[in-house]
Design a protein around this motif. Structure first.
Motif, PDB file in Angstrom:
ATOM      1  N   MET A   1       0.816  -1.202   0.000  1.00  0.00           N
ATOM      2  CA  MET A   1       0.000   0.000   0.000  1.00  0.00           C
ATOM      3  C   MET A   1       0.851   1.254   0.000  1.00  0.00           C
ATOM      4  N   GLY A   2       2.119   1.128   0.475  1.00  0.00           N
ATOM      5  CA  GLY A   2       2.988   2.293   0.497  1.00  0.00           C
ATOM      6  C   GLY A   2       2.649   3.199   1.661  1.00  0.00           C
ATOM      7  N   ASP A   3       3.288   4.401   1.649  1.00  0.00           N
ATOM      8  CA  ASP A   3       3.096   5.355   2.742  1.00  0.00           C
ATOM      9  C   ASP A   3       2.154   6.477   2.367  1.00  0.00           C
ATOM     10  N   GLY A   4       1.453   6.340   1.262  1.00  0.00           N
ATOM     11  CA  GLY A   4       0.640   7.443   0.767  1.00  0.00           C
ATOM     12  C   GLY A   4      -0.529   7.812   1.647  1.00  0.00           C
ATOM     13  N   PHE A   5      -0.953   6.912   2.553  1.00  0.00           N
ATOM     14  CA  PHE A   5      -2.102   7.186   3.390  1.00  0.00           C
ATOM     15  C   PHE A   5      -1.743   7.983   4.638  1.00  0.00           C
ATOM     16  N   GLY A   6      -0.482   8.228   4.860  1.00  0.00           N
ATOM     17  CA  GLY A   6      -0.092   9.042   5.997  1.00  0.00           C
ATOM     18  C   GLY A   6      -0.444   8.378   7.314  1.00  0.00           C
ATOM     19  N   ALA A   7      -1.077   9.151   8.215  1.00  0.00           N
ATOM     20  CA  ALA A   7      -1.330   8.683   9.586  1.00  0.00           C
ATOM     21  C   ALA A   7      -2.705   8.059   9.754  1.00  0.00           C
ATOM     22  N   THR A   8      -3.313   7.599   8.684  1.00  0.00           N
ATOM     23  CA  THR A   8      -4.641   6.995   8.803  1.00  0.00           C
ATOM     24  C   THR A   8      -4.555   5.662   9.534  1.00  0.00           C
ATOM     25  N   ALA A  14      -8.984  -0.177   2.784  1.00  0.00           N
ATOM     26  CA  ALA A  14      -8.230   0.766   1.950  1.00  0.00           C
ATOM     27  C   ALA A  14      -9.074   1.964   1.523  1.00  0.00           C
ATOM     28  N   TYR A  15     -10.347   1.743   1.138  1.00  0.00           N
ATOM     29  CA  TYR A  15     -11.154   2.870   0.662  1.00  0.00           C
ATOM     30  C   TYR A  15     -11.385   3.877   1.775  1.00  0.00           C
ATOM     31  N   ALA A  16     -11.547   3.394   3.040  1.00  0.00           N
ATOM     32  CA  ALA A  16     -11.786   4.295   4.166  1.00  0.00           C
ATOM     33  C   ALA A  16     -10.514   5.079   4.488  1.00  0.00           C
ATOM     34  N   ARG A  17      -9.368   4.438   4.396  1.00  0.00           N
ATOM     35  CA  ARG A  17      -8.101   5.149   4.628  1.00  0.00           C
ATOM     36  C   ARG A  17      -7.892   6.205   3.549  1.00  0.00           C
ATOM     37  N   LEU A  18      -8.201   5.842   2.308  1.00  0.00           N
ATOM     38  CA  LEU A  18      -8.063   6.805   1.225  1.00  0.00           C
ATOM     39  C   LEU A  18      -9.044   7.968   1.398  1.00  0.00           C
ATOM     40  N   ARG A  42      -5.498   8.630 -11.840  1.00  0.00           N
ATOM     41  CA  ARG A  42      -4.298   9.245 -11.264  1.00  0.00           C
ATOM     42  C   ARG A  42      -4.207   8.954  -9.770  1.00  0.00           C
ATOM     43  N   LEU A  43      -5.319   9.061  -9.064  1.00  0.00           N
ATOM     44  CA  LEU A  43      -5.312   8.780  -7.635  1.00  0.00           C
ATOM     45  C   LEU A  43      -4.987   7.311  -7.374  1.00  0.00           C
ATOM     46  N   ALA A  44      -5.501   6.431  -8.229  1.00  0.00           N
ATOM     47  CA  ALA A  44      -5.204   5.006  -8.067  1.00  0.00           C
ATOM     48  C   ALA A  44      -3.702   4.750  -8.187  1.00  0.00           C
ATOM     49  N   ARG A  45      -3.055   5.415  -9.165  1.00  0.00           N
ATOM     50  CA  ARG A  45      -1.603   5.272  -9.326  1.00  0.00           C
ATOM     51  C   ARG A  45      -0.860   5.866  -8.135  1.00  0.00           C
ATOM     52  N   ASP A  46      -1.275   7.068  -7.713  1.00  0.00           N
ATOM     53  CA  ASP A  46      -0.568   7.754  -6.629  1.00  0.00           C
ATOM     54  C   ASP A  46      -0.620   6.973  -5.314  1.00  0.00           C
ATOM     55  N   PHE A  47      -1.743   6.302  -5.065  1.00  0.00           N
ATOM     56  CA  PHE A  47      -1.910   5.602  -3.783  1.00  0.00           C
ATOM     57  C   PHE A  47      -1.770   4.083  -3.910  1.00  0.00           C
ATOM     58  N   ASP A  48      -1.447   3.620  -5.120  1.00  0.00           N
ATOM     59  CA  ASP A  48      -1.227   2.192  -5.355  1.00  0.00           C
ATOM     60  C   ASP A  48      -2.430   1.360  -4.917  1.00  0.00           C
ATOM     61  N   VAL A  49      -3.607   1.801  -5.366  1.00  0.00           N
ATOM     62  CA  VAL A  49      -4.847   1.065  -5.095  1.00  0.00           C
ATOM     63  C   VAL A  49      -5.596   0.920  -6.412  1.00  0.00           C
ATOM     64  N   SER A  50      -6.673   0.156  -6.380  1.00  0.00           N
ATOM     65  CA  SER A  50      -7.466  -0.023  -7.590  1.00  0.00           C
ATOM     66  C   SER A  50      -8.362   1.190  -7.833  1.00  0.00           C
ATOM     67  N   VAL A  51      -8.792   1.341  -9.083  1.00  0.00           N
ATOM     68  CA  VAL A  51      -9.725   2.412  -9.410  1.00  0.00           C
ATOM     69  C   VAL A  51     -11.030   2.230  -8.638  1.00  0.00           C
ATOM     70  N   ARG A  55     -12.885   4.972  -6.406  1.00  0.00           N
ATOM     71  CA  ARG A  55     -14.278   5.364  -6.670  1.00  0.00           C
ATOM     72  C   ARG A  55     -15.116   5.256  -5.394  1.00  0.00           C
ATOM     73  N   LYS A  56     -14.872   4.211  -4.606  1.00  0.00           N
ATOM     74  CA  LYS A  56     -15.636   4.038  -3.367  1.00  0.00           C
ATOM     75  C   LYS A  56     -15.314   5.153  -2.379  1.00  0.00           C
ATOM     76  N   ALA A  57     -14.044   5.544  -2.299  1.00  0.00           N
ATOM     77  CA  ALA A  57     -13.652   6.635  -1.404  1.00  0.00           C
ATOM     78  C   ALA A  57     -14.265   7.954  -1.855  1.00  0.00           C
ATOM     79  N   VAL A  58     -14.202   8.216  -3.151  1.00  0.00           N
ATOM     80  CA  VAL A  58     -14.750   9.465  -3.691  1.00  0.00           C
ATOM     81  C   VAL A  58     -16.271   9.479  -3.538  1.00  0.00           C
ATOM     82  N   ASP A  59     -16.907   8.333  -3.783  1.00  0.00           N
ATOM     83  CA  ASP A  59     -18.361   8.253  -3.596  1.00  0.00           C
ATOM     84  C   ASP A  59     -18.746   8.639  -2.171  1.00  0.00           C
ATOM     85  N   GLY A  60     -17.947   8.193  -1.205  1.00  0.00           N
ATOM     86  CA  GLY A  60     -18.228   8.529   0.184  1.00  0.00           C
ATOM     87  C   GLY A  60     -18.141  10.015   0.444  1.00  0.00           C
TER      88      GLY A  60
END
Length: 243
Positions: A1-8, A14-18, A42-51, A55-60
């Motif tokens: 997942m990498g460190d892109g989620f910071g202190a979550t 994953a969608y909730a952390r994003l 772009r967000l999927a690439r930056d955070f190494d997650v699926s589209v 989409r689920k994070a943005v929908d929220g």
């Protein structure tokens, strides 16, 4: 997942952390209502997650009112939408029956003060900037407002040039201080007009008043504004739908 989620919280999916990470970026003012946020790909690439996770994070965040999708343009931070909500209690119309436009605003005072007990308790500090303003519809005074905002969040507000102010404060909070108002609670009560308020509202002293106390919160649910708005009770209306 990498460190892109910071202190979550790593226990969250994953969608909730994003979602929480994107919320933090909005709170920090990294994105504004003027430009779309990065694409889902772009967000999927930056955070190494699926589209799908993106989409689920943005929908929220769309569901929470922090983001909005604009057909053909992308996804944007949703600008504050509290344009004239206090005026729902005072439904006035033009002489031809059409709805009035956004109320005008006259700033009467901006000063750093020690907050009285009620706003100090609501905001969690007595180090505040006090604002007094009149709100009018078609040159008819409708609301007399006393507003308090924490100095720690709005340092320099009291010295902004008069030209910085339009009829609405919430867009200015965001544009100049990065404070995005997400929600507000209104409490309605009744009182009688003091000499000062009666003069401002062009009513008689001791006339009945509708008094609205509002606390506004940012996207992290921290209180960022407390205000008390007074208007003539003769024009007051309240409507509640129960389902």
């Amino acid at each position: 997942m990498g460190d892109g989620f910071g202190a979550t919280d790593v226990r969250l999916p994953a969608y909730a952390r994003l979602r929480d990470t994107l919320t933090a970026r909005i709170a920090q003012g990294q994105w504004t209502p003027d430009q779309p946020i990065p694409s889902e790909a772009r967000l999927a690439r930056d955070f190494d997650v699926s589209v799908g996770t993106v989409r689920k994070a943005v929908d929220g965040l769309v569901g929470e009112g922090l983001l909005e999708r604009r057909q053909g343009s992308g996804t944007f931070v949703r600008a504050p939408s509290f344009n004239a909500t206090l005026f729902r209690f005072f439904p006035m119309r033009e002489s031809d029956g059409s709805p009035l436009s956004i109320p005008s605003s006259q700033m009467l005072l901006r000063a750093v003060v020690t907050a009285p007990a009620e706003p100090a308790e609501a905001l969690g500090t007595d180090d505040v900037i006090k604002i007094i303003r009149m709100r009018s519809l078609s040159e008819h005074p409708v609301l007399f407002e006393e507003i308090y905002i924490p100095t720690s969040r709005f340092s320099g507000f009291e010295t902004l040039p008069d030209t910085a102010f339009g009829p609405l404060l919430y867009p200015l909070y965001f544009e100049h201080f990065g404070v995005l108002v997400k929600r507000a609670t209104d409490e309605v009560s009744f009182a009688t007009a003091s000499d000062r308020i009666a003069e401002r509202l062009r009513i008689q002293p001791n006339d009945p008043l509708a008094v609205i106390r509002r606390t506004a919160f940012d996207i992290e649910d921290k209180p960022v504004e407390w205000r008390i708005a007074s208007g003539s009770a003769h024009g007051f209306r309240y409507r509640s739908e129960i389902h």
